[in-house]
Design a protein around this motif. Sequence first.
Motif, short mmCIF file in Angstrom:
data_model
loop_
_atom_site.label_atom_id
_atom_site.label_comp_id
_atom_site.label_asym_id
_atom_site.label_seq_id
_atom_site.Cartn_x
_atom_site.Cartn_y
_atom_site.Cartn_z
N UNK A 163 0.87 -1.18 0.21
CA UNK A 163 -0.12 0.18 0.16
C UNK A 163 0.83 1.20 0.14
N UNK A 164 1.85 1.17 0.83
CA UNK A 164 2.84 2.15 0.96
C UNK A 164 4.08 2.27 -0.01
N UNK A 165 3.91 1.71 -0.99
CA UNK A 165 5.21 1.31 -1.60
C UNK A 165 5.68 2.61 -2.38
N UNK A 166 4.52 3.64 -2.59
CA UNK A 166 4.98 4.93 -3.07
C UNK A 166 5.78 5.62 -2.52
N UNK A 167 5.90 5.33 -1.13
CA UNK A 167 7.03 5.97 -0.20
C UNK A 167 8.41 5.73 -0.77
N UNK A 168 8.62 4.75 -1.35
CA UNK A 168 9.96 4.61 -1.84
C UNK A 168 10.64 5.26 -2.76
N UNK A 169 9.80 5.90 -3.47
CA UNK A 169 10.20 6.65 -4.65
C UNK A 169 10.59 8.12 -3.99
N UNK A 170 11.79 8.50 -4.57
CA UNK A 170 12.22 9.66 -4.01
C UNK A 170 11.42 10.84 -4.33
N UNK A 171 10.74 11.07 -5.61
CA UNK A 171 9.96 12.03 -5.95
C UNK A 171 8.59 11.97 -4.99
N UNK A 172 8.31 10.88 -4.45
CA UNK A 172 7.31 11.15 -3.43
C UNK A 172 7.52 11.58 -2.10
N UNK A 173 8.76 11.06 -1.72
CA UNK A 173 9.12 11.55 -0.50
C UNK A 173 9.50 13.03 -0.48
N UNK A 174 9.99 13.72 -1.68
CA UNK A 174 10.06 15.14 -1.77
C UNK A 174 8.61 15.81 -1.61
N UNK A 175 7.58 15.22 -2.53
CA UNK A 175 6.18 15.45 -2.63
C UNK A 175 5.76 15.47 -1.07
N UNK A 176 5.90 14.77 -0.30
CA UNK A 176 5.34 14.90 1.04
C UNK A 176 5.96 15.69 1.90
N UNK A 196 3.36 18.70 -7.97
CA UNK A 196 3.97 18.32 -6.64
C UNK A 196 5.03 17.46 -6.86
N UNK A 197 4.58 16.15 -7.69
CA UNK A 197 5.77 15.22 -7.82
C UNK A 197 7.05 15.71 -8.65
N UNK A 198 6.91 16.92 -9.03
CA UNK A 198 8.10 17.44 -9.82
C UNK A 198 9.03 18.45 -9.15
#
Lengths: 247, 264
Positions: free
Chosen positions: B1-14, B124-126
């Motif tokens: 479910x939280x696999x998207x947290x692995x992406x660096x761009x998602x971390x930056x987005x948060x 937000x993801x860029x």
Amino acid sequence: MTNAVEIGNVSFTFLEQTVLEDVSLTIEEKDFIAIIGPNGGGKSTLLKIILGLLKPDKGEVKVFGRKPQNARDLVGYLPQYTHFDPDFPINVYQTVLMGRYHGLLKKYTSEDERMVLQALKDVDMLDYQDRQISRLSGGQMQRVLIARALARQPKLLLMDEPMASIDPEMQDAFYKLTSRLKNKMAMILVSHDVGTVSMHVDKIACLNRRLFYHGPAEEAGDGLEKIYHCSIDLISHGVPHRMLRKH
Amino acid sequence: MFEFLQYEFMQRAFIAAVLVSVACGAVGTYVVIKRIVSLSGAISHAAFGGVGLGYFLGVNPVLAAIPFSILAAISMGAVREKVKISQDTAIGILWSVGMALGILFINLKSGFAPDLFSYLFGSIITVSNSDLYIMLILDIIILLIVLLFRNEFIGVSFDEEFSQVVGLHTTFINMLLLALIALSIVVLIKVVGVILLIALLAIPAAIAKQYTYNIRKLMILSTILGVILTTLGLVLSFIFNLSSGATIVLVMAAAFLLSYYIQD
């Protein structure tokens, strides 16, 4: 003794309309005076000139011998309360605290806190200090705004149409309050209604662009007759003549 | 479910979601209680002129938007002081002139701007690391100013005339508040874009205002709401592959409606 207000030959024009013309008026310390005149007669403008919010085109204004802008620590102001957002997130205490503002980046002190509580006590609103202003009645809100003006410990209190926002039954309470304040400061009250006001104040000034009369309320017999003539169609309601005789 | 947290761009987005929420909470509160939402909307659209200027000069558009939006804010403030132009008219003019300038600047730079959309509608993801640093520094400046001038801001928001009577420099404080709004707009540009960002300034504070009458609590509550709603919008946009800015705005609008009905 310095006079509270000295207005000398003041004229003010707004958007090419003459609002005030050659107005001269002296208000002594501890005077209680009502400036009476029709709506649009320049009463509020005169008040704003005394407050230093507007500059006259001609003439001179002194408040306790100073320029109005430099006398602000001596002046309390009760605005017409129509221009507030009643839903504003602020409580009674914070509202009154604004009256103690000292300047940029200066914190409020314990002295300020004491003055705020004292002012709230003076207007019988101490029990309401935590209440949000939207939960006050018109009369209560007005007392809070008077407390805000009093928190400055003014030597001159300016009130703009204080009767307009309160119920008739609240007027008694208002005049009781002003009679308590009378010996502490000069008070100027602006009103378009000559009726009840004239029974409570010491002096009256009749203003409609020009100053028609200025003098003691109880000796106003002939003088008032004259103003009444001058502006009979302007101040059309109230029966000032009879009211004053009774006084 | 939280696999998207692995992406660096998602971390930056948060991280970006948290940073924008701070600006929304601190400044959005004043935007709402001083009733200058549409004025702020005009400044945000005008900020697009700065984005265009950034393209033209070859610098980070977010950086170029800082002086530009502050200039727009101050000219709005100057108009407010003049009685002869209605504020409503000035808002309309500033709104479109800023955008028009932005478009012309981009035209001048050989026409094509690949990520133009992200400045208009947000992405937000860029968000890049340098964007995050800019946002962080602006957040710190915003919080400092809000803290230092809180009495003044409350004064001019509640009763400008009385504030002036007690010796508050209302013209300066109004300008400062508008400049602060300009800075928070810059914080928000990358996340929701100039066209959508007024929703982020207005909605969290508008929701929070229904639950508290204390300005400090209002700011904290709007910040928390901002974090939750922006994150929710971000996750939804990722799962359903939707435009992030628009999703965040609609999530906020839905939350506003919900809170309104709950309150009734």
